[in-house]
Enzyme design. Structure first.
Site, short mmCIF file in Angstrom:
data_model
loop_
_atom_site.label_atom_id
_atom_site.label_comp_id
_atom_site.label_asym_id
_atom_site.label_seq_id
_atom_site.Cartn_x
_atom_site.Cartn_y
_atom_site.Cartn_z
CG ASP A 200 10.38 5.95 -50.50
OD1 ASP A 200 9.96 6.76 -51.13
OD2 ASP A 200 10.06 5.36 -49.78
CD GLU B 179 5.23 8.49 -50.33
OE1 GLU B 179 3.91 9.33 -49.26
OE2 GLU B 179 5.64 6.93 -50.33
CD GLU C 1 2.29 9.38 -53.91
OE1 GLU C 1 1.95 8.72 -54.76
OE2 GLU C 1 3.57 9.63 -53.34
CG HIS D 280 1.67 0.10 -51.69
ND1 HIS D 280 1.89 0.45 -50.22
CD2 HIS D 280 2.60 0.80 -52.45
CE1 HIS D 280 2.58 1.67 -50.25
NE2 HIS D 280 2.73 2.18 -51.49
#
Length: 352
Positions: free
Chosen positions: A72, A126, A155, A329
């Site tokens: 996600d 997540e 990550e 993000h």
């Protein structure tokens, strides 16, 4: 349904999985594509729980490695479909963490005879509250699917091994007041004004920077949202300040909560979400072997990742993947193509 070519160019694969919509809660289409693609390889056993897909080799090796990544993303911000500009791939998910997922998918397809047995885990939810996390659901429902001796989370880490992770805690601090007509404000007590005392505490707070197992962490305590007021002519009788605390892994969640209750003594505080951190564990032989192969100085993970969940299972784990975590993000999220190729090369060499 979208089709994934797991053996083609790694950049094309990254673009394809980025361009399939997969904001948290909407991962099904991508999970379906991942499951279908992996089932084409007879050397893999493929399992599924909701929108989490697990594939693993069963070659009878002495050790098992787990490679895990979430499917996600946070919401799109006009940054899809992806755009390839020279050697830079732009778009939501390119950093967090579809480039890492693409690398793991290609490894799953190409490595039919790895030196360790390998479990590949692709999971949902997540980027939202810990209680919804797909890896957490696998821990509860199928812990045997996650068994292993060492784990790597894909990550973004800028191609460096990042050890451990911070814990995270979200709390609500509620400040009361007394409602009144705004024209007769002296008859009430403005809760929003009173919440300024909470903001004063936050402004004066000095976060710790502890060294844990040789790596320096940097804590953070920040207001992330404020709610209060019901109308433009009413003195608000309630104001809530939402605070996020990122704490180093030398504190467990109970110690973190005790610290916040001390910091905000006198205020009503409610914990709404919490997840433990993980110590680096770089002294473990498997971790040291991987760090030596990467060949760069390891760093502390400044953020929470599912390394924490593997630590809870007794499995040492690190974060390693392409992309600058500082771009995660952001609207301008992007990853250098050479970093994707380098991550694929490092992991292929290690597992071969």
């Amino acid at each position: 349904m979208a089709s994934l070519d797991l053996t083609g160019d790694i950049v094309d694969l990254t673009r394809t999985i980025c361009d399939i919509p997969s904001v948290s809660g909407d991962e099904k289409a991508l999970a379906d594509a991942v499951e279908t693609a992996l089932r084409a390889y007879p050397h893999l056993e493929v399992l599924r729980d909701a929108d989490a897909v697990v594939a693993r080799t069963n070659l009878g090796r002495d050790t098992r490695v787990v490679l895990a990544g979430h499917l996600d993303t946070v919401p799109i911000a006009n940054n899809l479909p992806t755009v390839l500009d020279g050697e830079i791939l732009h778009g939501r998910g390119t950093v967090d963490m579809k480039a890492g997922v693409a690398v793991f998918l290609q490894l799953a397809a190409l490595l039919d005879n790895p030196r360790h047995d390998v479990t590949y885990v692709f999971y949902d939810h997540e980027e939202v509250a810990a209680r919804l996390n797909g890896l957490g659901r696998l821990v509860r429902n199928h812990p045997e699917w996650l068994a292993g001796d060492f784990a790597v989370l894909g990550e973004p880490s800028d191609g460096t091994v990042e050890g451990g992770c911070q814990g995270t805690m979200r709390v609500k601090i509620t400040v009361p007041g007394v409602a009144a007509h705004a024209a007769r404000s002296w008859r009430g007590s403005n809760a929003i004004h009173s919440a300024g005392a909470v903001l004063d505490v936050l402004r004066a707070y000095e976060p710790r920077r502890p060294v844990v197992d040789g790596l320096q962490y940097r804590e953070g305590l920040n207001a992330v949202k404020i709610e209060g007021g019901i109308a433009g002519n009413v003195i608000p009788d309630l104001c809530t300040v939402f605070v996020n605390y990122r704490f180093a892994p030398d504190r467990d969640p109970d110690a973190a909560e005790a610290h916040l209750r001390e910091v905000f003594a006198g205020f009503e505080l409610e914990v709404t979400d919490r997840a433990p951190g993980a110590r680096p564990g770089l002294d473990r032989p498997a971790a040291k072997q991987f760090v030596d192969l990467v060949g760069r100085e390891p760093q502390a993970k400044l953020g929470w990742t599912d390394v924490s969940r593997f630590a809870g299972l007794g499995i040492p784990a690190v974060n390693y993947g392409p992309g600058d975590p500082l771009l995660a993000h952001t609207d301008g999220e992007h990853v250098p193509v050479p970093e994707i190729r380098q991550a694929l090369h490092v992991l292929t060499t290690w597992l071969s």
